[in-house]
Design a protein around this motif. Sequence first.
Motif, PDB file in Angstrom:
ATOM      1  N   GLY A  36       0.814  -1.219   0.000  1.00 26.43           N
ATOM      2  CA  GLY A  36       0.000   0.000   0.000  1.00 26.43           C
ATOM      3  C   GLY A  36       0.840   1.259   0.000  1.00 26.43           C
ATOM      4  O   GLY A  36       0.491   2.253  -0.648  1.00 26.43           O
ATOM      5  N   GLU A  37       1.950   1.240   0.728  1.00 26.36           N
ATOM      6  CA  GLU A  37       2.849   2.398   0.757  1.00 26.36           C
ATOM      7  C   GLU A  37       3.476   2.627  -0.619  1.00 26.36           C
ATOM      8  O   GLU A  37       3.621   3.768  -1.056  1.00 26.36           O
ATOM      9  CB  GLU A  37       3.961   2.189   1.784  1.00 26.36           C
ATOM     10  CG  GLU A  37       3.505   2.197   3.219  1.00 26.36           C
ATOM     11  CD  GLU A  37       4.659   1.928   4.159  1.00 26.36           C
ATOM     12  OE1 GLU A  37       5.551   2.799   4.271  1.00 26.36           O
ATOM     13  OE2 GLU A  37       4.678   0.833   4.754  1.00 26.36           O
ATOM     14  N   ILE A  38       3.852   1.541  -1.265  1.00 25.82           N
ATOM     15  CA  ILE A  38       4.433   1.648  -2.606  1.00 25.82           C
ATOM     16  C   ILE A  38       3.411   2.244  -3.569  1.00 25.82           C
ATOM     17  O   ILE A  38       3.722   3.161  -4.329  1.00 25.82           O
ATOM     18  CB  ILE A  38       4.911   0.274  -3.118  1.00 25.82           C
ATOM     19  CG1 ILE A  38       5.984  -0.306  -2.200  1.00 25.82           C
ATOM     20  CG2 ILE A  38       5.418   0.379  -4.552  1.00 25.82           C
ATOM     21  CD1 ILE A  38       6.289  -1.777  -2.455  1.00 25.82           C
ATOM     22  N   ALA A  39       2.189   1.735  -3.520  1.00 28.18           N
ATOM     23  CA  ALA A  39       1.130   2.217  -4.414  1.00 28.18           C
ATOM     24  C   ALA A  39       0.885   3.706  -4.206  1.00 28.18           C
ATOM     25  O   ALA A  39       0.764   4.460  -5.173  1.00 28.18           O
ATOM     26  CB  ALA A  39      -0.149   1.424  -4.176  1.00 28.18           C
ATOM     27  N   ARG A  40       0.825   4.142  -2.937  1.00 26.50           N
ATOM     28  CA  ARG A  40       0.598   5.567  -2.660  1.00 26.50           C
ATOM     29  C   ARG A  40       1.787   6.416  -3.110  1.00 26.50           C
ATOM     30  O   ARG A  40       1.611   7.476  -3.702  1.00 26.50           O
ATOM     31  CB  ARG A  40       0.310   5.777  -1.176  1.00 26.50           C
ATOM     32  CG  ARG A  40      -1.094   5.385  -0.762  1.00 26.50           C
ATOM     33  CD  ARG A  40      -1.405   5.763   0.662  1.00 26.50           C
ATOM     34  NE  ARG A  40      -0.634   5.004   1.638  1.00 26.50           N
ATOM     35  CZ  ARG A  40      -0.907   3.765   2.042  1.00 26.50           C
ATOM     36  NH1 ARG A  40      -1.945   3.137   1.513  1.00 26.50           N
ATOM     37  NH2 ARG A  40      -0.169   3.166   2.942  1.00 26.50           N
ATOM     38  N   ALA A  41       2.991   5.946  -2.822  1.00 28.51           N
ATOM     39  CA  ALA A  41       4.183   6.731  -3.162  1.00 28.51           C
ATOM     40  C   ALA A  41       4.328   6.933  -4.659  1.00 28.51           C
ATOM     41  O   ALA A  41       4.785   7.994  -5.104  1.00 28.51           O
ATOM     42  CB  ALA A  41       5.433   6.049  -2.601  1.00 28.51           C
ATOM     43  N   LEU A  42       3.938   5.931  -5.429  1.00 30.41           N
ATOM     44  CA  LEU A  42       4.114   6.002  -6.887  1.00 30.41           C
ATOM     45  C   LEU A  42       2.817   6.292  -7.627  1.00 30.41           C
ATOM     46  O   LEU A  42       2.812   6.345  -8.858  1.00 30.41           O
ATOM     47  CB  LEU A  42       4.728   4.696  -7.392  1.00 30.41           C
ATOM     48  CG  LEU A  42       6.124   4.382  -6.836  1.00 30.41           C
ATOM     49  CD1 LEU A  42       6.603   3.031  -7.338  1.00 30.41           C
ATOM     50  CD2 LEU A  42       7.117   5.480  -7.190  1.00 30.41           C
ATOM     51  N   ASP A  43       1.725   6.449  -6.876  1.00 27.71           N
ATOM     52  CA  ASP A  43       0.412   6.715  -7.465  1.00 27.71           C
ATOM     53  C   ASP A  43       0.074   5.669  -8.524  1.00 27.71           C
ATOM     54  O   ASP A  43      -0.227   5.987  -9.676  1.00 27.71           O
ATOM     55  CB  ASP A  43       0.349   8.126  -8.047  1.00 27.71           C
ATOM     56  CG  ASP A  43      -1.075   8.573  -8.350  1.00 27.71           C
ATOM     57  OD1 ASP A  43      -2.005   8.077  -7.681  1.00 27.71           O
ATOM     58  OD2 ASP A  43      -1.248   9.402  -9.261  1.00 27.71           O
ATOM     59  N   VAL A  44       0.146   4.403  -8.082  1.00 28.74           N
ATOM     60  CA  VAL A  44      -0.116   3.262  -8.959  1.00 28.74           C
ATOM     61  C   VAL A  44      -1.320   2.502  -8.410  1.00 28.74           C
ATOM     62  O   VAL A  44      -1.443   2.313  -7.192  1.00 28.74           O
ATOM     63  CB  VAL A  44       1.119   2.322  -9.004  1.00 28.74           C
ATOM     64  CG1 VAL A  44       0.844   1.086  -9.821  1.00 28.74           C
ATOM     65  CG2 VAL A  44       2.330   3.053  -9.533  1.00 28.74           C
ATOM     66  N   ALA A  45      -2.192   2.053  -9.280  1.00 29.14           N
ATOM     67  CA  ALA A  45      -3.339   1.250  -8.863  1.00 29.14           C
ATOM     68  C   ALA A  45      -2.855  -0.061  -8.251  1.00 29.14           C
ATOM     69  O   ALA A  45      -1.878  -0.650  -8.733  1.00 29.14           O
ATOM     70  CB  ALA A  45      -4.243   0.970 -10.062  1.00 29.14           C
ATOM     71  N   PRO A  46      -3.514  -0.530  -7.181  1.00 31.08           N
ATOM     72  CA  PRO A  46      -3.074  -1.758  -6.511  1.00 31.08           C
ATOM     73  C   PRO A  46      -2.953  -2.977  -7.429  1.00 31.08           C
ATOM     74  O   PRO A  46      -2.003  -3.747  -7.312  1.00 31.08           O
ATOM     75  CB  PRO A  46      -4.135  -1.986  -5.433  1.00 31.08           C
ATOM     76  CG  PRO A  46      -4.660  -0.614  -5.149  1.00 31.08           C
ATOM     77  CD  PRO A  46      -4.627   0.108  -6.473  1.00 31.08           C
ATOM     78  N   ASN A  47      -3.903  -3.152  -8.354  1.00 30.46           N
ATOM     79  CA  ASN A  47      -3.813  -4.324  -9.233  1.00 30.46           C
ATOM     80  C   ASN A  47      -2.635  -4.211 -10.191  1.00 30.46           C
ATOM     81  O   ASN A  47      -1.971  -5.196 -10.506  1.00 30.46           O
ATOM     82  CB  ASN A  47      -5.126  -4.562  -9.985  1.00 30.46           C
ATOM     83  CG  ASN A  47      -5.516  -3.394 -10.865  1.00 30.46           C
ATOM     84  OD1 ASN A  47      -5.154  -2.250 -10.610  1.00 30.46           O
ATOM     85  ND2 ASN A  47      -6.296  -3.686 -11.887  1.00 30.46           N
ATOM     86  N   THR A  48      -2.345  -3.000 -10.658  1.00 32.56           N
ATOM     87  CA  THR A  48      -1.183  -2.785 -11.524  1.00 32.56           C
ATOM     88  C   THR A  48       0.105  -3.034 -10.739  1.00 32.56           C
ATOM     89  O   THR A  48       1.023  -3.697 -11.229  1.00 32.56           O
ATOM     90  CB  THR A  48      -1.180  -1.349 -12.082  1.00 32.56           C
ATOM     91  OG1 THR A  48      -2.379  -1.151 -12.828  1.00 32.56           O
ATOM     92  CG2 THR A  48       0.032  -1.093 -12.957  1.00 32.56           C
ATOM     93  N   LEU A  49       0.143  -2.523  -9.512  1.00 31.82           N
ATOM     94  CA  LEU A  49       1.323  -2.714  -8.671  1.00 31.82           C
ATOM     95  C   LEU A  49       1.554  -4.189  -8.394  1.00 31.82           C
ATOM     96  O   LEU A  49       2.690  -4.667  -8.432  1.00 31.82           O
ATOM     97  CB  LEU A  49       1.182  -1.947  -7.361  1.00 31.82           C
ATOM     98  CG  LEU A  49       2.348  -2.130  -6.396  1.00 31.82           C
ATOM     99  CD1 LEU A  49       3.636  -1.574  -6.984  1.00 31.82           C
ATOM    100  CD2 LEU A  49       2.036  -1.477  -5.064  1.00 31.82           C
TER     101      LEU A  49
END
Length: 113
Positions: A36-49
């Motif tokens: 979740g932190e990675i997704a927020r930091a990079l503004d990436v959708a969870p499924n894409t991440l």
Amino acid sequence: MESIVAVDRLSALAQPNRLAVFRLLVKAGKQGLAAGEIARALDVAPNTLSAQLNILSNAGLVTSARDGRSIIYAADFKSMGDLLVYLVEDCCNGNPEICSPVAEVTKCFDGCA
């Protein structure tokens, strides 16, 4: 390292979002980051991440560990170091100063925070 392993690792990094994820995890150090932190930091959708992390993991560049409800991802510094060594192991041809910048960087791999 076998060349196919090197190709797999380089291929995993040969995409802008995966490279950004990997660089973020390198910056985070051995403690890693929750997905979740990675997704927020990079503004990436969870499924894409999730797909990006799966590719990096399959290439041996990241590790994961469950921490409660979170999955913590971290860069695999040994794998990264092995790849760098593979890329430059024959580059110097009797001129070690050519590879000295890489040698300096790889010194941190065992002692990174």
